[in-house]
Design a protein around this motif. Structure first.
Motif, PDB file in Angstrom:
ATOM      1  N   ALA A 133      -2.232   4.376  -3.882  1.00 56.00           N
ATOM      2  CA  ALA A 133      -2.632   3.018  -4.273  1.00 56.00           C
ATOM      3  C   ALA A 133      -2.523   2.843  -5.787  1.00 56.00           C
ATOM      4  O   ALA A 133      -2.037   1.807  -6.267  1.00 56.00           O
ATOM      5  N   ASP A 184       0.818  -1.206   0.000  1.00 57.76           N
ATOM      6  CA  ASP A 184       0.000   0.000   0.000  1.00 57.76           C
ATOM      7  C   ASP A 184       0.856   1.263   0.000  1.00 57.76           C
ATOM      8  O   ASP A 184       0.344   2.348   0.205  1.00 57.76           O
ATOM      9  N   SER A 185       2.170   1.093  -0.242  1.00 59.48           N
ATOM     10  CA  SER A 185       3.040   2.275  -0.287  1.00 59.48           C
ATOM     11  C   SER A 185       4.169   2.063  -1.285  1.00 59.48           C
ATOM     12  O   SER A 185       4.580   0.931  -1.556  1.00 59.48           O
TER      13      SER A 185
END
Length: 154
Positions: A145, A11-12
């Motif tokens: 995202a 998510d990063s």
């Protein structure tokens, strides 16, 4: 080894690209072990995975991440310019190691690896502790995202 870049969910930018750094390091270590065992053909094949993976990693940084960072910060001749220069040095080391494997020259491979290791740790630290987290913080969660998904597809 396989050039498959399938990865766990991220998510990063920091999580994904740091994972890719670690993955590439493991492939390079496997190459070194195979070479030390005298398994030159296997070492060359595994090194091909490293070479392709690193080229992909650099490409997504230079074509996607760096332009985004520069556009959002307005800083063009700053850290990304330095990192592009370091990428050139990294590519030179990669070429030396590839040539050494083709010649089955363990000493020359080690020289290329030493050259790579003179650049890579500090380079990766700047990316992992400054560039990637800064990029993550600049983006809204939905933007982040989408960017991570794009990086994984690239």
């Amino acid at each position: 080894m396989s050039t498959n870049v399938a990865s766990p969910g991220f998510d990063s930018v920091t999580g994904y690209l740091t994972w890719d750094h670690d993955r590439l390091e493991a492939v390079l270590d496997a190459t070194r072990r195979l070479m030390q065992e005298g398994r030159w053909a296997d070492a060359r094949e595994t090194y091909g995975d490293f070479d392709q993976g690193l080229a992909r990693h650099i490409r997504i940084e230079e074509d996607v991440l760096f332009p985004l960072f520069e556009a959002r910060t307005g800083i063009v001749d700053g850290p990304t310019a330095v990192m592009r220069e370091e990428h050139r040095a990294i590519r030179s080391a990669v070429t030396l190691m590839r040539q050494a494997l083709e010649a089955e020259d363990a000493g020359a491979f080690q020289e290329g690896r030493v050259f790579l290791e003179s650049v890579m740790p500090a380079h990766n630290a700047k990316e992992e502790h400054v560039l990637y987290p800064t990029t993550d913080r600049m983006l809204e969660p939905s933007e982040r995202a989408r960017l991570v998904a794009r990086l994984q597809r690239a």
